[in-house]
Design a protein around this motif. Structure first.
Motif, PDB file in Angstrom:
ATOM      1  N   TRP A 207     -32.666 -27.029  -5.207  1.00  0.00           N
ATOM      2  CA  TRP A 207     -33.076 -25.964  -5.419  1.00  0.00           C
ATOM      3  C   TRP A 207     -34.210 -25.583  -4.869  1.00  0.00           C
ATOM      4  N   ASN A 208     -35.109 -26.426  -4.168  1.00  0.00           N
ATOM      5  CA  ASN A 208     -36.427 -26.142  -3.656  1.00  0.00           C
ATOM      6  C   ASN A 208     -36.172 -26.378  -2.150  1.00  0.00           C
ATOM      7  N   ASP A 209     -37.034 -25.342  -1.500  1.00  0.00           N
ATOM      8  CA  ASP A 209     -37.109 -25.602  -0.008  1.00  0.00           C
ATOM      9  C   ASP A 209     -38.283 -26.766   0.249  1.00  0.00           C
ATOM     10  N   GLN A 514     -33.001 -17.845  -2.415  1.00  0.00           N
ATOM     11  CA  GLN A 514     -32.810 -18.903  -3.542  1.00  0.00           C
ATOM     12  C   GLN A 514     -32.098 -18.254  -4.765  1.00  0.00           C
ATOM     13  N   THR A 518     -31.016 -22.854   0.421  1.00  0.00           N
ATOM     14  CA  THR A 518     -32.433 -23.471   0.423  1.00  0.00           C
ATOM     15  C   THR A 518     -32.350 -24.280   1.936  1.00  0.00           C
ATOM     16  N   ARG A 549     -41.087 -18.557  -3.237  1.00  0.00           N
ATOM     17  CA  ARG A 549     -39.734 -19.239  -3.331  1.00  0.00           C
ATOM     18  C   ARG A 549     -40.333 -20.622  -4.007  1.00  0.00           C
ATOM     19  N   GLN A 550     -39.224 -21.385  -4.566  1.00  0.00           N
ATOM     20  CA  GLN A 550     -39.828 -22.729  -5.073  1.00  0.00           C
ATOM     21  C   GLN A 550     -39.838 -23.639  -3.673  1.00  0.00           C
ATOM     22  N   HIS A 551     -40.876 -24.179  -3.536  1.00  0.00           N
ATOM     23  CA  HIS A 551     -41.009 -24.970  -2.287  1.00  0.00           C
ATOM     24  C   HIS A 551     -42.052 -26.287  -2.417  1.00  0.00           C
TER      25      HIS A 551
END
Length: 723
Positions: A207-209, A514, A518, A549-551
């Motif tokens: 769920w992370n880039d 997201q 991803t 975004r979560q990255h």
């Protein structure tokens, strides 16, 4: 028997191979029976027989599952495992021996795990831990204990050739055992030598880039492919292989890596070049030959100024759709312009079609009240006018019938307006396809004096789309209405990502929200061969596209490809870079000195290099500055049958042996021996583009680098003193 002795290891390998052989026979028998059952079902198949259809579905799934097990067992017959850790958990009295392989092996009869898959949580001990206190996470729980052994094996064709203990052999020494081999062996064995920083990237949750800056030879591509294998293995409940895609720089590169995926147990992952991905989402047919616009057009279309102006043009159309004025039913306001701006325009994150549907819903609710109220007002007014007319007052109507006709006409008008109010936004959006919106923007640019816009518009009208035309069309399509094929993708791997501008990633961040989709994005700004049309700094990508975004951003600075001698030459070239550059930190592996040779006849010198190489194992690449240089050299050599030309836009797969490349085609690949042909001052002057091109050329070599030049060598080979 001493469980750390060579005798024990050979006995364990023997027993493991016996298990593999026995398991192979058992699974083969099961699969053969399934094959026969399926064949019989197909003979009697009738679509009306629901019971038979379901039985066929179940049997086919089982057949596929058994086939996958046989594939794992076939790999295990050659090398069932590559590592071992002995780990005593704090709540256990004695350590457990854990063998680690490319695929897991489990004995159902004894309920014993013979070999664990490298993607399991416990395998992290092999990649990340050192002897002593250690821990790993499993299902949200941390398992702590003592690591007493960490061992790597060299097993080929079922034979134990050697093994190495982490306490006895340094990490770099262990790597040298693998990196001294030819290119094919390195790719096959890399799972055994994944390093801690690489393993961390591989195991970042889906769920992370993930964005990776990696120097040449740092294993970016290998990390990306192993990350795919890890995600598919551990998150199969939410991720299917059909939702994955690997986006490569060219089809040659994709053919180069395609053999790695099945070896990692990864099947059915789509592999595309960037234009192919964009066309797929846009529902465009793939052309026989991809359009490559002139450099000056690409430089303009890939600029931030172009993207900002294009975005403003789309916003202007968007405002025209939704903010043309207050919405009135007859003379009564239903929704004001300011209210629309607040409720519907907002942050503009949703496609216009979705907001048009929202407007339809809002107006439908309001008109459910407003329209009957308007009709009631008209009827009441009509009744009053009739009463006044009959009382002899002047109503402005000749007859009672005229009053009734006027009322009915107004009611019909109100109903028509109500229908138009609800549907006008969707109608306006549908009336503007992406091609028309993009063409309008180009025409506006041409009218304002942008000369390149006219040429682009002419080409686009012919249906000739370069990669940035496709980007612009997809951006417009996403702003108008979400492309349905965008939902096909759950995870995109983009390699050689430095060759595309930050605005492309801004577009992707909008099209692929997201957590549905991803990215794993990998590149090296020092290998940007697109100049201003590429990424000069990852900060621009992170700030414009991934801030919300979560990255995770990671840097791989250690090269596992080049010898110290080759890396030293590459770093000297890189010292001329005007932009931020990431120097190579090589694994401590020495090789032959880099040889510089002045020649009056490049073709003759290359012919000598090829003649000396014939009969050798591995790969020899002759790398030229441009596709034209590569073609000229190939012609000058007489087009020998055992030498291939891979230059320009050729889609021919790379098959090893002796090949002539241009710099752009060679990027992303690696070879045992590289000959840089024509590495003189005229072809590689001290310019930013030439720094990056020569750096790419030098870093393709695993073991040997030869530099041929006429006249004077490129000034870039001399290390530049720091400012």
């Amino acid at each position: 028997m001493d469980t750390l002795s060579e005798q024990f290891e050979r006995q364990n390998l023997k027993e493991t191979l016996v298990f593999v052989e026995k398991k192979t026979r058992e699974v083969s028998a099961v699969k053969a029976e399934l094959d026969a059952q399926i064949a019989e079902m197909m003979e009697h198949y009738n679509s009306d027989n629901e019971e038979l259809r379901m039985a066929l579905v179940v049997a086919t799934d089982m057949q596929k599952s058994q086939g996958a097990v046989l594939t794992t067992l076939a790999r295990a017959q050659d090398s069932p495992y590559f590592g071992r850790v002995d780990f005593r958990a704090d709540d256990e009295a004695s350590p457990e021996r854990i063998y680690i392989g490319r695929g897991g092996l489990y004995d159902e009869k004894t309920h014993r795990t013979v070999v664990v898959d490298w993607r399991t949580p416990v395998a992290n001990l092999y990649y990340d831990a050192v002897s002593g206190r250690a821990s790993y996470k499993s299902v949200g729980e941390t398992i702590s204990g003592e690591l007493t052994c960490k061992r790597t094996y060299n097993i080929k064709n079922g034979v134990l050739n050697a093994f190495f203990d982490a306490d006895m052999v340094t990490n770099d020494e262990l790597l040298q055992e693998y990196l001294s081999k030819n290119t094919g062996a390195v790719l096959k064995d890399i799972v055994a030598t994944i390093q801690k920083d690489q393993n961390e990237i591989i195991r970042i949750p889906p769920w992370n880039d993930v964005l990776v800056q990696g120097v040449a030879g740092s294993g970016k591509t290998t990390v990306a492919l192993h990350r795919l294998a890890y995600l598919i293995f551990n998150f199969s409940d939410r991720l299917k292989t059909s939702g994955f895609a690997v986006i490569g720089s060219n089809r040659l590169f994709l053919s180069y890596i395609s053999g790695m995926l099945p070896d990692l147990g990864v099947e059915n992952v789509r592999q595309m070049v960037m234009p192919e991905l964009l066309r797929h989402i846009l529902l465009y047919d793939d052309p026989a030959h991809e359009c490559v616009p002139p450099a000056e057009e690409t430089a303009w279309q890939s600029s931030q100024a172009f993207f900002d102006a294009y975005d403003a043009h789309i916003r202007e159309f968007e405002d025209g759709v939704f903010l043309s004025g207050d919405l009135m039913l007859l003379d009564e306001p239903v929704m004001t312009r300011d209210e629309i701006a607040e409720k519907v325009i907002g942050s503009r994150t949703h496609p216009m079609a979705d907001r048009a549907a929202l407007m339809h819903s809002i107006l439908s609710l309001r008109l459910d009240t407003a329209l009957p109220a308007a009709v009631a007002r008209l009827e009441a007014q009509s009744d009053r006018d009739v009463a006044r007319f009959r009382a002899g007052e002047d109503t402005g109507y000749p007859t009672v019938g005229d009053i009734i006709d006027h009322r009915n006409a107004q009611i019909a008008l109100a109903k028509k307006q109500a229908s138009a109010l609800k549907n006008q936004f969707a109608r306006r959006v549908r009336a503007m396809p992406p091609e028309k919106l993009y063409a309008q923007f180009l025409a506006k640019c041409a009218k304002s004096g942008e000369k390149r816009a006219k040429a682009v518009l002419s080409r686009v009208k012919r249906g000739e789309y370069g990669v940035y035309d496709l980007c612009a069309l997809l951006y417009a399509a996403a702003r108008l209405d979400r492309p349905p094929r965008a939902d096909e993708f759950r995870h995109l791997v983009i390699d050689e990502a430095q060759d595309f501008v930050p605005s492309l990633y801004a577009m992707f961040a909008r099209i692929f929200p997201q957590p549905h989709t991803t990215f794993t994005i990998l590149g090296d700004v020092s290998q940007n061969l697109s100049g201003e049309s590429g990424v000069a700094s990852w900060d621009a990508v992170l700030d414009s596209s991934f801030a919300s975004r979560q990255h995770a951003f990671r840097v791989l600075s250690k090269s596992y490809r080049n010898t110290i001698e080759i890396a030293s030459v590459a770093n000297a070239v890189l010292s001329h870079s005007r932009a931020r550059a990431y120097d190579i930190t090589p694994v401590v592996r020495h090789g032959e000195p880099v040889v510089f040779s002045q020649t009056g006849d490049t073709a003759a010198a290359v012919a000598e290099e090829i003649a000396a190489w014939r009969g050798e194992a591995g790969s020899l690449a002759v790398v030229c500055r441009t596709a034209e240089d590569a073609q000229s050299l190939y012609d000058a050599l007489g087009r020998p049958a055992d030498v291939r030309l891979s230059a320009g836009d050729s889609d021919d797969p790379y098959t090893g042996g002796v090949t002539i490349f241009d710099i752009r085609r060679a990027k992303g690949l690696e070879f045992d021996r590289v000959v840089l042909a024509g590495a003189d001052a005229s072809r590689y002057p001290d310019t930013p583009d030439d720094v990056r091109a020569l750096y790419v050329g030098c870093t393709r070599a695993l073991h040997t680098l030869r530099v041929l030049y006429e006249g004077e060598p490129s000034p870039l080979f001399t290390e530049k003193a720091g400012d």
